[in-house]
Motif scaffolding. Structure first.
Motif, mmCIF file in Angstrom:
data_model
loop_
_atom_site.group_PDB
_atom_site.id
_atom_site.type_symbol
_atom_site.label_atom_id
_atom_site.label_comp_id
_atom_site.label_asym_id
_atom_site.label_seq_id
_atom_site.Cartn_x
_atom_site.Cartn_y
_atom_site.Cartn_z
ATOM 1 N N GLY A 1 51.273 39.461 43.563
ATOM 2 C CA GLY A 1 50.048 39.273 44.317
ATOM 3 C C GLY A 1 49.444 40.578 44.795
ATOM 4 O O GLY A 1 48.540 40.577 45.618
ATOM 5 N N LEU B 1 47.265 43.595 45.523
ATOM 6 C CA LEU B 1 45.816 43.709 45.430
ATOM 7 C C LEU B 1 45.409 45.092 44.975
ATOM 8 O O LEU B 1 46.096 46.060 45.258
ATOM 9 C CB LEU B 1 45.217 43.506 46.818
ATOM 10 C CG LEU B 1 45.084 42.077 47.286
ATOM 11 C CD1 LEU B 1 44.673 42.075 48.734
ATOM 12 C CD2 LEU B 1 44.048 41.379 46.445
ATOM 13 N N PRO B 2 44.267 45.166 44.292
ATOM 14 C CA PRO B 2 43.735 46.506 44.065
ATOM 15 C C PRO B 2 43.458 47.145 45.419
ATOM 16 O O PRO B 2 43.064 46.458 46.363
ATOM 17 C CB PRO B 2 42.441 46.255 43.296
ATOM 18 C CG PRO B 2 42.175 44.807 43.384
ATOM 19 C CD PRO B 2 43.429 44.107 43.775
ATOM 20 N N GLU C 1 22.843 38.753 32.652
ATOM 21 C CA GLU C 1 23.455 37.805 31.702
ATOM 22 C C GLU C 1 24.861 37.391 32.134
ATOM 23 O O GLU C 1 25.423 36.445 31.622
ATOM 24 C CB GLU C 1 23.571 38.447 30.308
ATOM 25 C CG GLU C 1 22.482 38.016 29.343
ATOM 26 C CD GLU C 1 21.228 38.859 29.510
ATOM 27 O OE1 GLU C 1 21.161 39.940 28.924
ATOM 28 O OE2 GLU C 1 20.341 38.436 30.277
ATOM 29 N N VAL D 1 28.209 36.048 33.758
ATOM 30 C CA VAL D 1 28.636 34.843 34.460
ATOM 31 C C VAL D 1 28.928 35.231 35.912
ATOM 32 O O VAL D 1 29.598 36.234 36.161
ATOM 33 C CB VAL D 1 29.924 34.281 33.810
ATOM 34 C CG1 VAL D 1 30.488 33.162 34.661
ATOM 35 C CG2 VAL D 1 29.627 33.795 32.401
ATOM 36 N N PRO D 2 28.422 34.452 36.871
ATOM 37 C CA PRO D 2 28.697 34.816 38.274
ATOM 38 C C PRO D 2 30.195 34.794 38.554
ATOM 39 O O PRO D 2 30.900 33.899 38.100
ATOM 40 C CB PRO D 2 27.993 33.688 39.056
ATOM 41 C CG PRO D 2 27.092 33.018 38.093
ATOM 42 C CD PRO D 2 27.646 33.242 36.720
ATOM 43 N N HIS D 3 30.674 35.757 39.223
ATOM 44 C CA HIS D 3 32.078 35.773 39.611
ATOM 45 C C HIS D 3 32.245 36.576 40.891
ATOM 46 O O HIS D 3 31.321 37.251 41.328
ATOM 47 C CB HIS D 3 32.953 36.318 38.482
ATOM 48 C CG HIS D 3 32.670 37.744 38.114
ATOM 49 N ND1 HIS D 3 31.618 38.089 37.311
ATOM 50 C CD2 HIS D 3 33.284 38.885 38.448
ATOM 51 C CE1 HIS D 3 31.600 39.393 37.150
ATOM 52 N NE2 HIS D 3 32.595 39.919 37.843
ATOM 53 N N THR D 4 33.397 36.475 41.479
ATOM 54 C CA THR D 4 33.594 37.113 42.776
ATOM 55 C C THR D 4 34.535 38.302 42.663
ATOM 56 O O THR D 4 35.318 38.395 41.734
ATOM 57 C CB THR D 4 34.251 36.143 43.767
ATOM 58 O OG1 THR D 4 35.451 35.668 43.174
ATOM 59 C CG2 THR D 4 33.332 34.988 44.087
ATOM 60 N N PRO E 1 37.242 40.264 45.271
ATOM 61 C CA PRO E 1 37.816 40.214 46.609
ATOM 62 C C PRO E 1 37.517 41.506 47.361
ATOM 63 O O PRO E 1 37.329 42.549 46.743
ATOM 64 C CB PRO E 1 39.308 40.089 46.330
ATOM 65 C CG PRO E 1 39.495 40.701 44.988
ATOM 66 C CD PRO E 1 38.236 40.476 44.222
ATOM 67 N N PRO F 1 44.506 38.347 50.973
ATOM 68 C CA PRO F 1 44.250 36.926 50.721
ATOM 69 C C PRO F 1 45.467 36.035 50.951
ATOM 70 O O PRO F 1 45.365 34.826 50.902
ATOM 71 C CB PRO F 1 43.853 36.911 49.241
ATOM 72 C CG PRO F 1 44.618 38.035 48.652
ATOM 73 C CD PRO F 1 44.687 39.108 49.733
#
Ligand SMILES: Nc1nc2c(ncn2[C@@H]2O[C@H](COP(=O)(O)OP(=O)(O)O)[C@@H](O)[C@H]2O)c(=O)[nH]1
Ligand SMILES: [Mg+2]
Lengths: 217, 252
Positions: free
Chosen positions: B10, B12-13, B28, B30-33, B35, B41
């Protein structure tokens, strides 16, 4: 779906992903016990019905959550109100929690509630994995049928090849439902599909009261 | 976020790892998130080291639930403990523990395993982890969590992602050949318990054969003989656990 990793989608949709699904029959155990599902043809009807109802709703919410992961709370509530059976809500949240647990070890996940409904969790996870709404929807539709199909092999002793033949025949239907779902990924939560299957709800409630059962739902 | 505290897989960067924010997305895409690298998290761990988790596996009927009950009797007053059971069909094992009053109801959780007791402890441990976490969340810090498997065959062992140490319980009533048959439970468990020695004369089981075969299979790993009808506190097993708890290096 351009730029999407097909291999990533396979990892996410793999039945061996440790995300809690193995303990659930997708409502099949209750229907088998009620005598409504006894053979391969009945399993086919069951899966088709499931795909057209909870499969469609799951695919739509997975796609929407993938397109708008930060709206997980509203989507989760929307799915809650489409799930009248408390037993099914519990089963869905348990599987969502398990999926989020697995995903935290696989991709960098945003903060969400701990036990989201499984389709919402799936959409959020798909987004974190870099997948798009169409991929999330197809994983949801596929998951709706594959989990119950493997339960059918265990509950009815059916020929596993015959059951997989069935899944292969249902694949185009999964694609179609997923495409419909993905096309509506930007709709307001209240406008998303709300197809219901009352016998699944009733079956789940009865199942939860049994003293002896093989599956958790 | 302290990278050294992150759980396996797990991590994280971290800004210092060359992670760049913010960045822009093409139309163009795709929407993404992404962190926020400053936000951890993971759910907060309960304060202090988590409980020692001991898995108890072995074939159906070998005495796993009886052993859990004995350990609750022996250790219940000295350790903060809780139990997770994995019945195949029912909540029989959990009910037994409650009926016998060895542990209050809030310290016992039953996990349903969907026909596959070995999957729930080895391949997909999510429901068991949920149960352990729920116990720790509702009871506060614990010293020991016992996880009883649903009982399968000689091949079912626990994942290291679920437990720290595992006990495998076989009984002499199954015949004195069981240790020789081996299997991962017999050969690799941290403690092998050969239970129901009181029945040995009745089934013609030779305990010295079992001892010899167990040693051959297990090398330096310990084996104890037990009769839970004669030793209601499972003394050698309770002592083994006491040593583990006392010498435990707390998980980071
Ligand atoms: N004679 C004898 N019976 C035992 C012993 N330990 C357990 N049993 C009995 O063996 C049966 C199965 O035990 P249980 O703990 O339910 O087995 P599990 O399926 O492994 O959990 C029960 O009737 C116990 O009372 C023992 O040491 N000696
Ligand atoms: Mg038992």
């Amino acid at each position: 779906m351009s730029g999407m990793s097909l291999a990533t989608l396979l990892v996410l949709a793999d039945g061996r992903l440790p995300s809690g699904g193995h303990a659930h029959s997708g409502g099949l155990e209750a229907q088998v016990s009620a005598g409504r599902v006894r053979d391969l043809d009945a399993v086919a009807d069951f899966l088709r019905g499931k795909l057209a109802t909870s499969g469609l709703v799951s695919a739509a919410f997975a796609a929407a959550a993938c397109a708008h992961p930060s709206e997980w709370a509203a989507l989760d509530q929307g799915l809650d109100s489409r799930t009248p059976s408390p037993a099914l809500r519990k089963a869905s949240r348990a599987q969502g929690r398990a999926l989020l647990r697995a995903a935290r070890a696989m991709w960098t996940m945003p903060l969400t509630g701990r036990d989201l409904h499984q389709p919402v969790a799936l959409g959020v996870v798909a987004a974190a994995a870099g997948l798009g709404p169409a991929a999330a929807a197809v994983a949801a539709a596929h998951g709706t049928t594959s989990g119950a199909a493997s339960a059918a092999v265990r509950l009815l002793g059916l020929d596993p090849y015959a059951v997989h033949g069935l899944l292969a025949r249902l694949a185009p239907e999964c694609d179609r439902i997923a495409a419909d779902a993905a096309a509506r990924a930007d709709d307001p939560v209240d406008d998303l599909p709300a197809a219901g299957a009352p016998l699944l709800d009733i079956g789940a409630e009865l199942h939860a009261t049994w003293e002896v059962r093989l599956f958790a739902s | 976020m302290h990278p050294e505290n992150s759980v396996a897989g797990g991590a994280l960067p971290h800004p210092s790892d060359g992670y760049t924010i913010p960045h822009t997305h093409g139309p163009e895409e795709v929407p993404h998130t992404h962190p926020d690298p400053g936000v951890d998290p993971h759910e907060p761990l309960t304060t202090g080291p988590r409980a020692l988790r001991v898995g108890i596996g072995g074939p159906v009927g070998s005495g796993k639930t009886a052993l859990v009950a004995a350990l609750c009797r022996a250790l219940g007053d000295e350790l903060r403990l809780a139990v997770v059971t994995n019945d195949i069909y029912t909540t029989e094992d959990a009910d037994f523990l409650l009926r016998n009053g060895v542990l209050p109801a809030d310290r016992v959780r039953a996990v349903e395993t969907g026909c596959c007791p070995h999957t729930a402890i080895r391949d997909d441990i999510s429901a068991n982890l949920d149960a352990v976490e729920d116990l720790e969340a509702s009871l506060g810090p614990l010293d020991l969590v016992l996880v009883e498997s649903g009982g399968d065959n000689l091949t079912a062992t626990f994942s290291k992602g679920l437990i720290d140490q595992q006990i495998f319980v076989v009984d002499v009533a199954g015949g004195d050949k069981v240790p020789r048959k081996g299997g991962p439970g017999v050969t690799t468990a941290d403690l092998l318990v050969i239970n129901k020695t009181d029945l040995a004369p009745m089934v013609g089981a030779d305990l010295s054969v079992m001892d010899h075969d167990a040693k051959a299979r297990r090398g330096d790993l310990p084996t104890v003989f037990l009769s839970l009808v004669e030793d209601r506190n499972a003394t050698p097993v309770a002592d083994w656990i006491r040593t583990l708890v006392a010498t435990r290096v707390p998980a980071a």
